[in-house]
Structures are given as C-alpha cells and as structure tokens.
Scaffold this active site. Structure first.
Site, PDB file in Angstrom:
ATOM      1  CB  CYS A  86     -28.533  56.177  38.397  1.00 19.66           C
ATOM      2  SG  CYS A  86     -27.095  55.370  37.691  1.00 19.66           S
ATOM      3  CG  HIS A 203     -28.204  54.157  42.885  1.00 23.56           C
ATOM      4  ND1 HIS A 203     -29.307  54.024  42.075  1.00 23.56           N
ATOM      5  CD2 HIS A 203     -27.124  54.070  42.069  1.00 23.56           C
ATOM      6  CE1 HIS A 203     -28.918  53.849  40.824  1.00 23.56           C
ATOM      7  NE2 HIS A 203     -27.604  53.877  40.783  1.00 23.56           N
ATOM      8  CD  GLU A 205     -32.049  54.220  44.373  1.00 17.79           C
ATOM      9  OE1 GLU A 205     -31.671  55.341  44.793  1.00 17.79           O
ATOM     10  OE2 GLU A 205     -31.765  53.785  43.240  1.00 17.79           O
TER      11      GLU A 205
END
Lengths: 230, 80
Positions: A86, A203, A205
């Site tokens: 990002c 994302h 994660e």
C-alpha cells in the site's frame, strides 16, 4: 529470517504486518524508525501501509526522502528482500526502486473493500506458497492505487514477467469489473528485475488468521519464511 | 532573496480524475462549453539565492528531485 518493519510518521498498518510476520516466522520483527540509518543483519525489509507524512505533496514522496531510505536501497542492491504494501508500494515507486506511479483511483473514491488477486508467477520468495493462476482474496484500503506507467514500462514489466499480482474477478478473469481502481493492465503488484523487491497495493497481512475472516494472505508470509529460512 | 514559482501538472495522457470531476461539476452548475479540465499544484519558494539564473537552476533541481514525480508530472519554474 530476520524481518524489519520500517515505521514512518503517519504509518498505521505496522502492527498488522508484525502479526502476520510473527505468525509465519515465529519471531517478532524489528520495528525501525525512519530516522535510523542501518538495517544490518536484516533479511527482509517491510514498508507497511498507512499515510506517511499525511500523504503531503504525493503519497510516499516525503517518506522516499527519509534518512532510512539509503539503507533500504543498499539492502535491495545487495540482493536483500523488500516488501512494500500500500503506502509502502507508493514509497518504493517514489524512491525509484520500482517503476511507475500510483495515481488517484480512477473513480476518485477512497476504496475500503476486498478484492481478488491472481498470482502471475509462483517462483518467487513472495509467491512460492501460491500456485500460478491461483486467485485469493485480499483487503484493500487506498485512495491512490491506480497503477500507472508508460507503455514501454508496462510492456517491459510484462515481457520480463515482473507482474506479481493482477486484480481479477473471483474466478480469475482479468476484466474491468475486477479492477477496482483503474490500474493499468489490472496490475496490483510488481517485482524488481531480481524478483526480490515486491510492491503491491492490497493488504495480504490483513487476512492471515481465521479471526480476521480468512487466511488468504498467509501463504505470502509462509512462503517468505520458507524461502528466507536459511 | 528570490521567489520562485513551481507549477506542477500531470503530463498529457495521464488521467486526471480530479479534473474530470471538476469539469463535470462545472457542467452541473450550468457552465457550458468547458472542455478538458486539468488540476495541478503551485509551489512558491523563497530562495536565498539572488542570481535569477542560479535560483532557476536550483528550483529546477528541486522540481526534478522532489516537487514533481517525472513519471506522471511535468513542471515549470518562474522566477519573480
């Protein structure tokens, strides 16, 4: 594997990233403040998401001039792995470590939603636990994620196989309806020529635990942990 | 002291959704005949350098290194 997460003022996804890295590697990553100048002994440098320096001037423009940046560049030049997610991807492009730029989303809106990514190659440290062509879900949250590069650069990225992920429909088709932000050729993530620097807008994660609603992003971190275990 | 004005614009061919939205809003307000709308940035710099040519060179270097992203933007410098 020793991982470091670089923290800039205005970054807000560093703890999510730390959770994902610790789950896959078993070790807490080191948090490195942007004013530090050394990354000695680090195998993987991660630049997380957020809004470094309030996105002033352009997203990532200020962070790209931070004291830590020469150390990140040197780490990449000696063949170290770098992951930018990002705002981290925006910072890598602003620093000239990855080509192109991230423009305002084509629809002008800040997007906070899930998207689907198609894995374009599985023979990298970042994608080794996925299959080529596999589609996985990933959350995204950005206002400036519209990947842009010159036609020559886009042709080179595709010709050299440096596109890691594309926005896709859930069944893996590359269509405008699967491309939330207008990115050129539906590009969501790109690699450096040595395949050791990856930048992507979504994302992974944030989908690494059933409690988060899924584990679609976990193979990225498991793959990294395995590839860099030595 | 010299004042330099750096104007940064998206390059031709780079989609400017902000400009498009503004053009659309102007149409909604009843302004007819508005064609392409482009949005840029104006950055005013106070420079200690007094020689206009040297000040321009300095501002141009700042433009290349930070003020503009030459992948997507172009800039021009005015010394006033």
């Amino acid at each position: 594997m020793k991982a470091a997460i670089v923290v800039f003022p205005g970054i807000n996804r560093e703890r999510d990233m730390a959770i994902a890295l610790e789950l896959s590697t078993g070790h807490k990553p080191k948090m490195v403040w942007h004013k530090e100048t050394s990354l000695d002994g680090i195998d993987l440098v991660v630049i997380p998401g957020g809004f470094s320096f309030g996105d002033y001037l352009r997203c990532g423009a200020m962070a790209a001039q931070s004291p830590i940046m020469p150390a990140i560049r040197a780490h990449a030049e000696r063949g170290g792995h770098v992951l930018g997610v990002c705002n981290g991807f925006q910072i890598l492009t602003e620093a000239g470590m990855l080509p192109g730029a991230l423009l305002r989303n084509a629809g002008l809106r800040f997007l906070s939603m899930d998207c689907h990514l198609r894995v374009e190659r599985a023979d990298t440290a970042f994608t080794g636990d996925y299959q080529r062509g596999q589609v996985f879900r990933a959350p995204l949250a950005h206002g400036d994620g519209n990947y842009f590069a010159s036609t020559e650069t886009l042709d080179r990225l595709e010709g050299e196989g440096l596109v890691a992920f594309r926005y896709a429909t859930p069944d893996g088709a590359i269509l405008p309806e699967g491309n939330p932000n207008g990115s050129a050729r539906s590009i969501a993530g790109i690699l450096s020529p040595n395949l050791r620097v990856l930048g992507l807008m979504p994302h992974p994660e944030d989908l690494v635990d059933p409690l988060m609603g899924g584990t679609d992003g976990k193979p990225l971190f498991d793959g990294l942990a395995a590839a860099l275990a030595a | 002291m010299t004042k330099a004005i750096v104007t940064v614009m998206l390059k031709d061919g780079v989609l400017d959704p902000q400009g498009k939205a503004i053009g659309h809003a102007l149409g909604t307000l009843g302004f007819a005949g508005v064609g392409d709308v482009r949005v840029g940035k104006r950055i005013e710099l106070e420079l200690a350098e007094t020689d206009p040519a040297a000040a321009r060179a300095q501002a141009e270097e700042m433009g290349r290194k930070l003020l503009a992203n030459l992948v997507i933007e172009s800039f021009k410098v005015e010394i006033v």
